[in-house]
Each structure stands twice: as structure tokens, then as C-alpha cells.
Design an enzyme around this catalytic site. Sequence first.
Site, PDB file in Angstrom:
ATOM      1  N   HIS A 232       0.897  -1.161   0.000  1.00  0.00           N
ATOM      2  CA  HIS A 232       0.000   0.000   0.000  1.00  0.00           C
ATOM      3  C   HIS A 232       0.931   1.206   0.000  1.00  0.00           C
ATOM      4  O   HIS A 232       1.776   1.332   0.886  1.00  0.00           O
ATOM      5  CB  HIS A 232      -0.903  -0.005   1.240  1.00  0.00           C
ATOM      6  CG  HIS A 232      -1.987   1.029   1.201  1.00  0.00           C
ATOM      7  ND1 HIS A 232      -2.956   1.108   2.187  1.00  0.00           N
ATOM      8  CD2 HIS A 232      -2.272   2.018   0.315  1.00  0.00           C
ATOM      9  CE1 HIS A 232      -3.781   2.101   1.903  1.00  0.00           C
ATOM     10  NE2 HIS A 232      -3.376   2.672   0.771  1.00  0.00           N
ATOM     11  N   LEU A 233       0.811   2.077  -0.992  1.00  0.00           N
ATOM     12  CA  LEU A 233       1.799   3.125  -1.243  1.00  0.00           C
ATOM     13  C   LEU A 233       2.114   3.932   0.008  1.00  0.00           C
ATOM     14  O   LEU A 233       1.229   4.499   0.643  1.00  0.00           O
ATOM     15  CB  LEU A 233       1.307   4.054  -2.350  1.00  0.00           C
ATOM     16  CG  LEU A 233       2.266   5.190  -2.722  1.00  0.00           C
ATOM     17  CD1 LEU A 233       3.619   4.643  -3.176  1.00  0.00           C
ATOM     18  CD2 LEU A 233       1.655   6.068  -3.807  1.00  0.00           C
ATOM     19  N   HIS A 234       3.406   3.984   0.353  1.00  0.00           N
ATOM     20  CA  HIS A 234       3.839   4.755   1.510  1.00  0.00           C
ATOM     21  C   HIS A 234       5.327   5.072   1.414  1.00  0.00           C
ATOM     22  O   HIS A 234       6.095   4.349   0.787  1.00  0.00           O
ATOM     23  CB  HIS A 234       3.573   3.991   2.821  1.00  0.00           C
ATOM     24  CG  HIS A 234       4.355   2.731   2.971  1.00  0.00           C
ATOM     25  ND1 HIS A 234       4.072   1.579   2.252  1.00  0.00           N
ATOM     26  CD2 HIS A 234       5.425   2.415   3.752  1.00  0.00           C
ATOM     27  CE1 HIS A 234       4.907   0.623   2.587  1.00  0.00           C
ATOM     28  NE2 HIS A 234       5.758   1.107   3.495  1.00  0.00           N
ATOM     29  N   PHE A 235       5.697   6.177   2.011  1.00  0.00           N
ATOM     30  CA  PHE A 235       7.083   6.560   2.225  1.00  0.00           C
ATOM     31  C   PHE A 235       7.327   6.546   3.733  1.00  0.00           C
ATOM     32  O   PHE A 235       6.394   6.751   4.519  1.00  0.00           O
ATOM     33  CB  PHE A 235       7.365   7.962   1.679  1.00  0.00           C
ATOM     34  CG  PHE A 235       7.190   8.090   0.190  1.00  0.00           C
ATOM     35  CD1 PHE A 235       8.283   8.046  -0.661  1.00  0.00           C
ATOM     36  CD2 PHE A 235       5.922   8.273  -0.356  1.00  0.00           C
ATOM     37  CE1 PHE A 235       8.118   8.171  -2.034  1.00  0.00           C
ATOM     38  CE2 PHE A 235       5.753   8.398  -1.732  1.00  0.00           C
ATOM     39  CZ  PHE A 235       6.858   8.347  -2.572  1.00  0.00           C
TER      40      PHE A 235
END
Length: 434
Positions: A232-235
Site C-alpha cells: 500500500h503506497l507509503h514513504f
Amino acid sequence: MLTIKRVPTVLSNYQEDSGESRGCGRNCLGKCCLPVSKLPLYAFKSDAKPEISSSGVDEPPSDFFLNSLLLGGWEDRMSRGLFRYDVTACETKVIPGEYGFVAQLNEGRHLKKRPTEFRVDRVLQPFDPAKFNFTKVGQEEVLFRFEAGEGDKARFLESAAVGEANTPSVVAINVSPIEYGHVLLIPRVLDCLPQRIDPDSFLLALHMAAEAGSPYFRLGYNSLGAFATINHLHFQAYFLTMPFPVEKAPTERIPVVKGLSQSKVKVSKLLNYPVRGLVYEGGNTLKDLSDVVANSCICLQENNIPFNVLISDSGRRIFLFPQCYAEKQALGEVSQEILDTQVNPAVWEISGHMVLKRKKDYEEASEEYAWRLLAEVSLSEARFEEVKAYIFEATGLESEEEKIEPEENKGTPHQSSTTAVAANHFPEGCLILQ
């Protein structure tokens, strides 16, 4: 079938029981709760200069974003007991040697285990709502929304309605932190984006680094296959008041004769560092720099090449590391001594912050060990040049054949691995157990 047993990283207190359906009664970040919620909102100033600014709204002080909002909110969540352990009590030291690798003993990070199958042979994989994702995080773990404003000033609202039409980007704590102030930037959380770089989300990450305005606050990104643990897109980001070894490494400018004349972005390659990588800096605007790096990342992920990204110097300097450790691990090409440390070399380790899980490894940590571990991550010189050619072709860049003198000369204390490994050819059916 080849498998790798890997200790899971628990990023949220709701991760371990994410398989249970708990409805919408727990104030989560899902569509059941978030649209009708109110959260603090930090709206950063846009690159464009509109004719009409946000009149009547005072701009926060220059240190408000990092010191008060982010770190202050992080400490508040610590006082509430939301973290799995007290990372500020973890032992940390600088390893003697030329580069000053940083070692931390973080025994609490691997105590929680949840068996999950996770593929490492595909950098791009579809979002799976059945697995843990950040919509299942409770809103008490969220510090604030982080979104572009409409004027030439940043503004902060203590409570702003989300609304049905919005899919907010949020900053939340990492409940299994590596360092002080460890947070997650989750772009457009309700869109349920898989872990893959896109230009808008990457620019958002650069804006976060710019708003923090501190060389000690960095953001990092791990692709699938390069030790991202949640699709799940994350930085990730945290605050560490010392330079990373990679930030001190010498570089060599790559002369670009086509493709960057308008944007003024400079591209270099790392020298005398155990992991080969590209360094991007400059640009007329933050978006100019962001677009070049984002397109480079898109090239890698579309060619199934795992990679890590470090956003440094308040968003002005970005390191891109194509890597092959997980593949070599699956093929049995990593020594048992290295495997026994249970260190997964993701962006922070590659940058020189070694998070060790065993006291023995911490006490015996040396620069030679750091080089040996990170050398397993690096592409061979020949493979790296191939990958660089892919990136330049995909981003419309053209470099000169001749070399220029390095910006700085340093001796290398160790030799990195030169075993050629094709990073886009994983063994069929290779899975990873987290």
C-alpha cells in the site's frame, strides 16, 4: 518452490489482526469512517505563484511543521503508549572507520511475528484489500493530513473535515519505529494505491522534505522486492541528527548532453560506496527534480528491478539504488553469516544506518561487516551500467561517453561484490514469508 523466511515489520497496531472484520466502529482510515471525520490539515504552499494568496490565514512559523506538528505529535503518541517499544532507549553508536556507519540495537522490532506470503519476484503487484493496508489504521495513529494548498503560503488547520469527495494524504506514526520521529507518508490513502512510484506521490514526498527544512529529516522508499513489507503506497521518514555515510560518499557527475537542459537537474553516480547508485540534485523547481527521479523509478519498476530511494537535504538531493539482495537470498547466494543477522537491507541500511536485532551483532559491528552486507545488495558494475542505460533511455536522457574527474577522491576500504546478477530475472515461483 523457493521461500525466504523473514521477520515481519509491524507498522500499525491494527496490522496483526487485520484479517478480522471489525466493521467501522473503531474510527479507522477506511471509507467507512474517514470521509465523515475531521483531522488536522497542513497545506503546503504550491510551486506556482497565484495572483491571489490565502488572505486572512497566517503562515505557520518556519519550524512549526517539523518541531511542533510532526515531532511534537510523535512525542504525544509516545506518551499515549501507541508504540510497540521505546525506540529512544535503543543503543546507538557510530562504527569506527572512514565512513562512520551508524549502528542501532533494536531488539524489539522483530518480536511480533505474523506469517504472510509475499512475492519478491514482482516489483509491481496489484493492491490486495484482504491483506493489511493503511485503511485499517486507527485515526489515533494519524498526526495530520498533508496536502497541497492553493496559495503561496503554507497554512495549518487544527480540525478540517475530510468530506466524501476527498482522498486525503496522511502522515501517521510507525508503531515499530527505527528512530525518533519515525512516520509514514501515505498518499491518497482511500485510493488504495499499491506500492509503486507515480509522479504526483513522489512530488508530495519531496514537498514533505522541503517543509521539514532539516538535513537530519530524511524520507525513504522501498519497492516491492527491495524490502517493502506492505503493498500500500507509503514513504517512511525519521529524524537522526548525524549524517548518513552515503551522504558523505564521493560522486562523479554524468555529463548529460540531452534531456536536462531546461530543468537544470544534475545526475551523478556514487563512487567508493558498497552499493552502486545514482544521485539527482538541482532543478529549477522541486517538480523538475521530482519528475526526473519519478520517471527513473517508473522505468525500474516497469522493468521489474527492485530499488530503494533516499530523499535527502530537504528534498534537494535524491539517491536511487537498484538492488538485488532478495533475489540473491532466494537463490542461496548470500552467506549464512549474513543471513543469521536477520538484517533486511532496505533504504535506511543502504544509506548507512544499520538496524541490528541481536546484541552480539551490535557489539561486534565493524565497517568491514557493513561493507560485506551492503556489497550483497549492489548490482555488479556491468549490470548497473545496463540499468543506468535503461533509465536514461526511458527518461529521454543522453550522456557523453567520456568520463570526467571525480568531485572528490577517496580510497575504498573494501571491495564490493562484482557478481553479475540480472535483477529482472527472478527464479519462477519465488515467494517471501514475512
